[in-house]
Design a protein around this motif. Structure first.
Motif, PDB file in Angstrom:
ATOM      1  N   GLY A   1       0.804  -1.205   0.000  1.00 40.24           N
ATOM      2  CA  GLY A   1       0.000   0.000   0.000  1.00 40.24           C
ATOM      3  C   GLY A   1       0.845   1.267   0.000  1.00 40.24           C
ATOM      4  O   GLY A   1       2.075   1.235  -0.040  1.00 40.24           O
ATOM      5  N   THR A   2       0.151   2.419   0.028  1.00 39.64           N
ATOM      6  CA  THR A   2       0.915   3.647   0.246  1.00 39.64           C
ATOM      7  C   THR A   2       1.528   3.629   1.629  1.00 39.64           C
ATOM      8  O   THR A   2       2.434   4.396   1.927  1.00 39.64           O
ATOM      9  CB  THR A   2       0.038   4.901   0.048  1.00 39.64           C
ATOM     10  OG1 THR A   2      -1.129   4.815   0.868  1.00 39.64           O
ATOM     11  CG2 THR A   2      -0.384   5.066  -1.402  1.00 39.64           C
ATOM     12  N   SER A   3       1.050   2.720   2.486  1.00 36.36           N
ATOM     13  CA  SER A   3       1.679   2.498   3.796  1.00 36.36           C
ATOM     14  C   SER A   3       3.118   2.039   3.657  1.00 36.36           C
ATOM     15  O   SER A   3       3.981   2.432   4.442  1.00 36.36           O
ATOM     16  CB  SER A   3       0.912   1.438   4.576  1.00 36.36           C
ATOM     17  OG  SER A   3      -0.258   1.953   5.122  1.00 36.36           O
ATOM     18  N   SER A   4       3.400   1.166   2.702  1.00 36.37           N
ATOM     19  CA  SER A   4       4.767   0.685   2.530  1.00 36.37           C
ATOM     20  C   SER A   4       5.603   1.634   1.682  1.00 36.37           C
ATOM     21  O   SER A   4       6.827   1.689   1.821  1.00 36.37           O
ATOM     22  CB  SER A   4       4.761  -0.705   1.889  1.00 36.37           C
ATOM     23  OG  SER A   4       4.248  -0.667   0.565  1.00 36.37           O
ATOM     24  N   ALA A   5       4.949   2.411   0.809  1.00 31.52           N
ATOM     25  CA  ALA A   5       5.674   3.354  -0.049  1.00 31.52           C
ATOM     26  C   ALA A   5       6.174   4.561   0.740  1.00 31.52           C
ATOM     27  O   ALA A   5       7.309   5.023   0.557  1.00 31.52           O
ATOM     28  CB  ALA A   5       4.776   3.799  -1.201  1.00 31.52           C
ATOM     29  N   SER A   6       5.329   5.084   1.632  1.00 34.75           N
ATOM     30  CA  SER A   6       5.688   6.314   2.353  1.00 34.75           C
ATOM     31  C   SER A   6       6.915   6.151   3.243  1.00 34.75           C
ATOM     32  O   SER A   6       7.750   7.058   3.304  1.00 34.75           O
ATOM     33  CB  SER A   6       4.495   6.797   3.168  1.00 34.75           C
ATOM     34  OG  SER A   6       3.398   7.089   2.325  1.00 34.75           O
TER      35      SER A   6
END
Length: 805
Positions: free
Chosen positions: A409-414
Motif C-alpha cells: 500500500g501507500t503504507s509501505s511506499a511512504s
C-alpha cells in the motif's frame, strides 16, 4: 536563519533533544498511553468557529457561546453540547509559541487561528451528521464535519505476490539505492530524528528496541501493532544479525504519536509531536481519509481543513512531513473537499500547498507501474514500492521477533520516501551543510533528473522514486548552495545584529565599467568597500552592479539578483517597491568568492526625481529560493522576511542633479508607513547629534503630531503642515501614533548648521519607528553629514533603514 528555541532541537546539537537536566523520558510504551492520550473513536463533530468569535481556548466554551449568541438552530439540543479543544496535546501558550516560531522561520506562512478549532460530543440520540448540519446553520460556526474512525492506509496483503528480499534498498531503477547512501558519511541516518503518526507499534521489537522509541501522545491500538511495526522496520530496522535492515539503521531517534483511532485526533497528535521536532526533522503521516469524514475514501488527510492546517504549521516550522497518498484510487486533480473545492489540484485556483511530500505506490518490479489502489495526480511528489516489502511486523500481543515480506500500500511506499529524506538530511549534515528545509527536500526527492520515472509518467501521475546515488552525486554534491547578499561589510551570511541596509553589494554608477568582476569582485581590493557608488545622476542612464557570495557546499547554478527602488522611509513596505530590473549569473562558486552579476541599466526616464531613496535587492537560485513576495502583505511575515533571510538586503542612495546651485538649507524628506494588514500603535523617535548652535525642525501635518501625543503644537504653519523645532542633540519621541492599515505619510526634516563647522564630519540625524518598546525597532533612516558633501549643502545618507536584527 532564525535561532532555534531551546525547546527545539538544533542541528548543531547533533540532533539530540535539549532536555532539562534530570528529565526522564517515558518508557517506550507506558500503560499503552502517551501524554494527553485520548480514547478511541466516539461520535462527535469537528468545529471551527469564525475568527470574529472571541472565546477563551478552553474546554466548555459552549457556555460563552450560548450566553452571547443563543442556541440558534440548535434549539434545546444546545443545552447538551460539550465543546472540547481540538488541540490538547500542547497548552495554548505552547501552541502560540509554535505558531510564532513558524512565522519567523517561514516568511510565506500565514497561520490560521488554531484556537478556533473544537470538537463537540454528539448528544445522546443525535447522529454526528445531524449535529454537524445544525452547527453549520449556527452563525458562530464556520465549518463542521462529522468525525470518523481513522484507519491505516493498508491494502490486503493476501492479494499481493510474495517477495523474500528488500529490493527497495537496491540501486535504481529497482530501488532507491540506500546501499550507496550507507557508504557516505551520514547516509545511514546518523544525527537524524523521525516521528511516525498512526496508532499502533511494537517498539521493543528485536530490530527496533535499540532506538528507544517513545509514545509521545495518544493511545496505542493493539490491532495496529503489525502496521506501525512494519513502517518503522522499513525506515530504521537495525543492522544486526537477525531480521532485516532499515533504510537508515543508524538513526538517532524514533518516536511515535497516536491518533488513537479517531480522524479528529490527527491534527492534535501531529501538533503534540512538534515540540520534540527540530528544523529538518521528519514526521511521517501514516493515515488517510475515510468516509464519512471526507467526500472521498483513501485520500491524503490534508484534504480535511484541520489536518491541512496542522501539516502546514509543521512545515512552516521546518519539519519535513511525508504524507501517504492513500489507497482510494483517487485522482487528486479532480476530487473535492467538503466545500466542493479542488484543493489538491495545483492547476486549480482552490489549490493550497501544505508543504508535505505526498507519496503514491507502484509495483516492485520494473518498469514501475502504479498500483491499482494508489492515489495519483499532479500533487503527488514521489512513489515507492506498494507491494512485496519485507520488513518487521508484530501481532496484537506485541510479538518482538516476526517479519513479513508482503507489506503493501501507500503504507509501505511512504516509509521508503521517509527513509530517503532522512538519508539525504544525514549526508548534508555530516558534510557540514545547512539542514534542508521542507521545500528543499521536496524538490530534491521529486526531481525527475535524480529519480526513477514510473512506466508512463505523463499518465501515471505518481512522481518519481528517489535515487539516493543520483541525488548525492548530483545536485546535492554533499551539500547545497547558499547564496546571499551582504547587509554590511562584516556580514558572513549568518544571523547578526548589525545594519541590514548598508550593503556593499549594491553598487550604483553613472557609467558602465569595462570589467566589473575585476573592478568589484574577489581580489579587486574593493570587496568590503561601502563607498563604491550611492548616487544616481538625474537626466541620464545609470548602471547598477550587484555582487553575490555563496557560503554553501555546492556551486550555485543559474542565479538571479532582482533590484527594486523605493522612496526612503522608516518602514519600506513591499507596496512601495518599484522594479528596476534583474541581473543573471551563470553560476556562483563555493568558498564565499565574491561574484559580480551583469549590469542592470536604469533608464533615465525611470529614475525618480532628485532626492533620497532606497534599493532593495533579492538573490535566489533553485537550491536557495527567496521567499515569495506575495506573502509579504502580512506584517508578521514581512518582519520575518527582513530579519531572517540572507537573500535580501537594502542600500540607501541619492539622486543628485547633474548641475545647479546648492539648496539654501538641508532638507531631509522621508516616509512613515503602517502595516499592510492591520492597525498598529507605533512610535516615531528622532535622535540627533548636531553641533552647538544647529537648528533642527520637523514638518508634519498637525493631526499627526497632535494625535501622536504632543498636544496642540506650536510652530510655523503652512496650511495643515506645521514646522516644529526639535532638540539638535539627544533623543526625542515625536509621535506615538495609531498607524492605520496601509497608512502612508510623507514628512520632512530641516537642518541648518553653523558655518564654522561646515568642513567637519560626524554629525547625523536618525528617525526610528518602533512598536512601543524601543527594542522592537521596525526601521530607521539615518542621514550622515560629511565633508565635502555637507559643504555643498547635500546630505549623504547610507546607514540603517530597517534597524538591527
Amino acid at each position: 536563519m532564525t535561532a532555534v528555541p531551546t525547546t527545539f532541537r538544533a542541528a548543531a546539537n547533533g540532533g539530540r533533544s535539549m532536555e532539562t537536566p534530570g528529565q526522564v523520558r517515558p518508557s517506550p510504551i507506558e500503560g499503552e498511553r502517551g501524554p494527553g492520550a485520548r480514547p478511541s473513536f466516539r461520535p462527535r463533530v469537528v468545529v471551527k468557529l469564525h475568527d470574529w468569535v472571541d472565546v477563551p481556548y478552553e474546554d466548555g466554551v459552549e457556555r460563552y457561546l450560548l450566553d452571547e449568541f443563543g442556541p440558534g438552530p440548535l434549539g434545546d439540543a444546545g443545552e447538551d453540547l460539550v465543546f472540547t479543544r481540538l488541540y490538547t496535546s500542547v497548552s495554548p501558550g505552547e501552541l502560540a509559541r509554535l505558531v510564532e516560531t513558524a512565522v519567523e522561520r517561514d516568511s510565506s506562512y500565514r497561520p490560521p487561528r488554531f484556537t478556533a478549532w473544537f470538537t463537540v460530543e454528539a448528544p445522546r440520540g443525535m447522529r454526528s451528521e445531524e449535529l454537524a448540519r445544525r452547527l453549520l446553520e449556527w452563525d458562530v460556526v464556520e465549518s463542521a464535519r462529522p468525525d470518523a474512525p481513522a484507519v491505516d492506509p493498508l491494502v490486503n496483503a493476501a492479494d499481493d505476490p510474495l517477495s523474500v528480499n528488500q529490493g527497495y534498498l537496491d540501486p535504481a531503477p529497482a530501488g532507491i539505492d540506500a546501499e550507496f547512501a550507507w557508504a557516505v558519511a551520514g547516509g545511514a541516518g546518523a544525527g537524524q530524528r523521525v516521528v511516525d503518526l498512526e496508532q499502533g507499534w511494537t517498539l521493543d521489537h528485536e530490530d527496533l528496541a535499540v532506538h528507544g522509541g517513545t509514545l509521545l501522545f495518544g493511545t496505542l491500538q493493539n490491532g495496529s501493532r503489525p502496521h506501525g511495526t512494519s513502517v518503522l522496520g522499513e525506515i530504521c530496522a537495525v543492522d544486526n544479525t537477525v531480521g532485516c535492515v532499515g533504510i537508515v539503521p543508524e538513526i538517532d531517534s524514533i518516536d511515535v504519536t497516536s491518533h488513537s483511532g479517531s480522524l479528529s485526533n490527527v491534527p492534535d497528535a501531529l501538533v503534540g509531536a512538534l515540540p520534540s521536532l527540530g528544523f529538518g526533522d521528519v514526521l511521517l503521516l501514516e493515515v488517510q481519509t475515510v468516509t464519512p469524514a471526507a467526500p472521498v475514501f483513501g485520500a491524503p488527510v490534508e484534504l480535511i481543513d484541520d489536518c491541512f492546517e496542522a501539516i502546514r504549521l509543521a512545515t512552516a516550522l521546518g519539519v519535513i512531513v511525508v504524507e501517504a497518498g492513500g489507497n482510494g484510487s483517487n485522482n487528486l486533480d479532480s476530487i473535492t473537499n467538503f466545500a466542493g473545492l479542488q484543493v489538491l489540484d495545483p492547476a486549480s485556483p482552490d489549490f493550497r500547498d501544505s508543504g508535505a511530500i505526498i507519496v503514491g505506490a507502484a509495483t516492485s518490479g520494473t518498469p514501475h507501474v502504479p498500483m491499482s489502489f494508489t492515489s495519483f495526480g499532479n500533487r503527488v511528489d514521489c512513489y515507492a514500492w506498494g507491494e512485496n516489502v519485507q520488513t518487521c511486523t508484530s501481532d496484537i500481543l506485541g510479538s518482538t521477533s516476526i517479519y513479513t515480506s508482503v507489506f503493501s500500500g501507500t503504507s509501505s511506499a511512504s516509509p521508503i520516501v521517509t527513509g530517503a529524506a532522512l538519508a539525504v538530511q544525514g549526508v548534508v549534515q555530516a558534510a557540514g551543510g545547512r539542514r534542508l528545509s521542507p521545500a528543499q527536500m521536496r524538490r530534491l526527492l521529486s526531481a525527475p533528473a535524480t529519480g526513477t520515472a514510473s512506466n508512463s509518467p505523463a499518465t501515471d501521475l505518481i512522481g518519481v522514486m528517489p535515487d539516493l546515488r543520483a541525488i548525492i552525486e548530483g545536485p546535492l554534491d554533499i551539500g547545497l548552495a547558499d547564496v546571499y547578499l551582504r547587509d554590511n561589510a562584516a556580514d558572513l551570511g549568518a544571523p547578526h545584529n548589525g545594519s541590514v541596509s548598508s550593503s556593499p553589494d549594491v553598487i550604483l554608477r553613472p557609467e558602465t565599467v569595462p570589467d566589473p568582476q575585476t573592478a568589484y569582485g574577489e581580489g579587486s581590493g574593493t570587496e568590503n568597500s561601502s563607498t563604491l557608488g550611492h548616487e544616481a545622476v538625474a537626466g541620464q542612464d545609470n548602471v547598477i552592479y550587484t555582487r553575490v557570495r555563496n557560503r554553501g557546499a555546492a556551486i550555485a547554478g543559474p542565479t538571479t539578483v532582482t533590484v527594486f527602488w523605493s522612496e526612503v522611509g522608516t518602514l519600506v513596505t513591499p507596496d512601495m517597491w518599484n522594479l528596476v530590473g534583474a541581473a543573471p549569473l551563470a553560476s556562483v562558486p563555493t568558498g564565499d568568492v565574491l561574484t559580480v552579476a551583469d549590469a542592470i541599466v536604469w533608464a533615465a526616464g525611470d529614475i525618480p526625481a532628485v532626492g533620497h531613496y532606497c534599493f532593495v535587492a533579492i538573490v535566489e537560485t533553485a537550491d536557495d529560493p527567496a521567499p515569495t513576495l506575495a506573502s509579504l502583505v502580512d506584517f508578521d511575515n514581512f518582519l520575518a522576511f527582513i530579519r531572517n533571510n540572507n537573500n535580501v538586503t537594502w542600500r540607501n542612495f541619492n539622486v543628485v542633479p547633474s548641475s545647479g546651485p546648492a539648496a539654501p538649507e538641508i532638507v531631509m524628506p522621508f516616509m512613515v508607513a503602517g502595516a499592510l494588514d492591520r492597525d498598529l500603535l507605533m512610535d516615531l523617535e528622532v535622535v540627533a547629534r548636531l553641533p552647538e548652535g544647529a537648528r533642527l525642525e520637523l514638518e508634519a501635518p498637525d493631526f499627526f503630531l497632535e494625535r501622536g501625543g504632543l498636544g496642540k503644537v506650536q510652530g510655523h504653519r503652512d496650511g495643515d503642515l506645521v514646522r516644529v523645532p526639535l532638540r539638535p542633540h539627544g533623543r526625542q519621541l515625536v509621535a506615538r501614533f495609531p498607524f492605520p492599515e496601509k497608512f502612508k505619510l510623507r514628512l520632512r526634516m530641516f537642518a541648518e548648521l553653523p558655518e564654522e563647522v561646515w568642513n567637519r564630519s560626524g554629525y547625523q540625524v536618525t528617525v526610528r519607528q518602533f512598536l512601543e518598546d524601543p527594542e522592537r525597532e521596525l526601521g530607521r533612516v539615518t542621514w550622515y553629514f560629511a565633508a565635502p558633501e555637507f559643504y555643498k549643502r547635500r546630505s549623504r545618507f547610507e546607514d540603517c533603514l530597517f534597524g538591527e536584527r
